[in-house]
Design a protein around this motif. Sequence first.
Motif, short mmCIF file in Angstrom:
data_model
loop_
_atom_site.label_atom_id
_atom_site.label_comp_id
_atom_site.label_asym_id
_atom_site.label_seq_id
_atom_site.Cartn_x
_atom_site.Cartn_y
_atom_site.Cartn_z
N THR A 296 0.83 -1.24 -0.09
CA THR A 296 0.05 0.04 0.07
C THR A 296 0.81 1.33 0.08
O THR A 296 0.38 2.71 -0.16
CB THR A 296 -0.92 0.12 1.51
OG1 THR A 296 -0.08 0.05 2.29
CG2 THR A 296 -1.72 -1.23 1.39
N GLY A 297 2.36 1.06 0.17
CA GLY A 297 2.95 2.43 0.28
C GLY A 297 2.98 3.02 1.70
O GLY A 297 3.45 3.93 1.99
N ALA A 298 2.57 2.19 2.61
CA ALA A 298 2.25 2.71 3.84
C ALA A 298 3.64 3.32 4.61
O ALA A 298 3.79 4.21 5.30
CB ALA A 298 1.63 1.94 4.73
N TYR A 299 4.71 2.61 4.05
CA TYR A 299 6.06 2.67 5.08
C TYR A 299 7.06 3.42 4.24
O TYR A 299 8.17 3.51 4.70
CB TYR A 299 6.39 1.19 5.72
CG TYR A 299 5.31 0.49 6.07
CD1 TYR A 299 5.29 0.74 7.61
CD2 TYR A 299 4.64 -0.19 5.55
CE1 TYR A 299 4.47 0.09 8.13
CE2 TYR A 299 3.56 -1.02 6.24
CZ TYR A 299 3.29 -0.72 7.65
OH TYR A 299 2.45 -1.26 8.23
N THR A 300 6.99 3.74 3.00
CA THR A 300 7.63 4.56 2.01
C THR A 300 7.25 6.01 1.80
O THR A 300 5.99 6.13 1.76
CB THR A 300 7.90 3.79 0.89
OG1 THR A 300 6.80 3.33 0.13
CG2 THR A 300 8.68 2.60 1.38
N GLY A 301 8.19 6.86 1.36
CA GLY A 301 7.91 8.00 0.82
C GLY A 301 7.30 8.99 2.10
O GLY A 301 7.52 8.66 3.28
N THR A 302 6.88 10.18 1.61
CA THR A 302 6.38 10.89 2.65
C THR A 302 5.04 10.49 3.43
O THR A 302 4.21 9.83 2.35
CB THR A 302 6.04 12.41 2.19
OG1 THR A 302 5.05 12.55 1.09
CG2 THR A 302 7.36 13.07 1.42
N LEU A 303 4.66 11.02 4.21
CA LEU A 303 3.41 10.78 5.02
C LEU A 303 2.31 11.05 4.29
O LEU A 303 1.26 10.41 3.90
CB LEU A 303 3.15 11.50 6.33
CG LEU A 303 3.90 10.49 7.61
CD1 LEU A 303 3.71 11.57 8.85
CD2 LEU A 303 3.15 9.50 7.98
#
Lengths: 316, 92
Positions: A296-303
């Motif tokens: 889901t991308g929850a742990y990467t990139g900005t919030l």
Amino acid sequence: MARYESLIDALGDTPLVGLPSFSPAPHVRLWAKLEDRNPTGSIKDRPALRMIQQAEAEGRLTPGCTILEPTSGNTGISLAMAAKLKGYELVCVMPENTSAERRQLLEMYGARIIFSPAAGGSNQAVATAKEIAAQHPDWVMLYQYGNPGNALAHYEGTGPEILRDMPTITHFVAGLGTTGTLVGTGRYLREHKPDCQIIAAEPRYGELVYGLRNIAEGFVPELYDPDVLTGRYSVGAYDALRRTRQLVEQEGIFAGISSGAILHAALGQAEKAAGGGDEADIVMVVCDGGWKYLSTGAYTGTLEEAAEALEGQLWA
Amino acid sequence: MSATVSIPTILRTHTGGEKQVKAEGSTLQEVITDLEANHPGIKDRLVTDGSLHRFVNVYVNDEDVRFAGGLDAQVPDGGTVTILPAVAGGAR
């Protein structure tokens, strides 16, 4: 003794660990019950196995039977593991906007998935499952939203474990979905500690999820008992993600997104308790690990990016 | 004492389409009174007979005010007030 006859028997008795870095004052302490340490990695193993055992004892469930269940993932995964070991077929009705990992795990365990429309969320999955059940009277729907076994699993398991490990508990904070965890655990704790606060954290979804639904359609699980709750939080994706990441960064706990929402509510209570001056031991539930949500991308990139990626998905 | 109020789509006709507005007050009652002064008509959508409308959920710093004093709920300075139509599972 940590030896068990099979995976199913290795249920419960999960660790309770301190979260000292989140404590807002020396007299306010937070604790996490690590429910990811269950056989398939989530708190749902408790109700799933309990409901199966009960249906077996009542003679409703016999080898070769097909189990039908509306689930956004974790309960389905628990049931799928038990079904595999016990020789049942499993059909899950799941909203199409849940994470890819949950789908893959269910398929790996051999479950069949029927998708319900994304826009209707879990409520639509429940409605669809009820329709399918009517068409297949020989299938057994355990129905986690109304099965007393769901709440009983927590009344007899989660609740006593918490009180044993934290006799000074003042607050219990958990997620509100089927309501089984809060109603079952909450009822047990209130019987033994009448002043214990029972706090619900529920996900607040964007209008992509709720937009198409009429406000009068709110679905209340049959298990829900409003008298058990003393507080209720609604947590958006941004705050849930922020807290989920803080759990890893500050305490090393790699949890799923709903646990971040629960931490957000627990910290709201901690803040209030810090102002009051009374001793507080706040116990929160970590429902599952973060593994199933990596895609889901929850742990990467900005919030902001992560919250945007979750828009339109059911993350708890 | 100023709070940020999040307005749901169905009520944005009262705020000229704004998703978030500022309002003054140290209790929810005071915040709604201040909202009404700047956005006439919004109070009737939230309050009936002196209590919150059944199909509206209001949260102060994400906590449901029904468990925190209703219209008397304290709103801390710089706090958030979130108004949502009642749809989530478990809504009364």
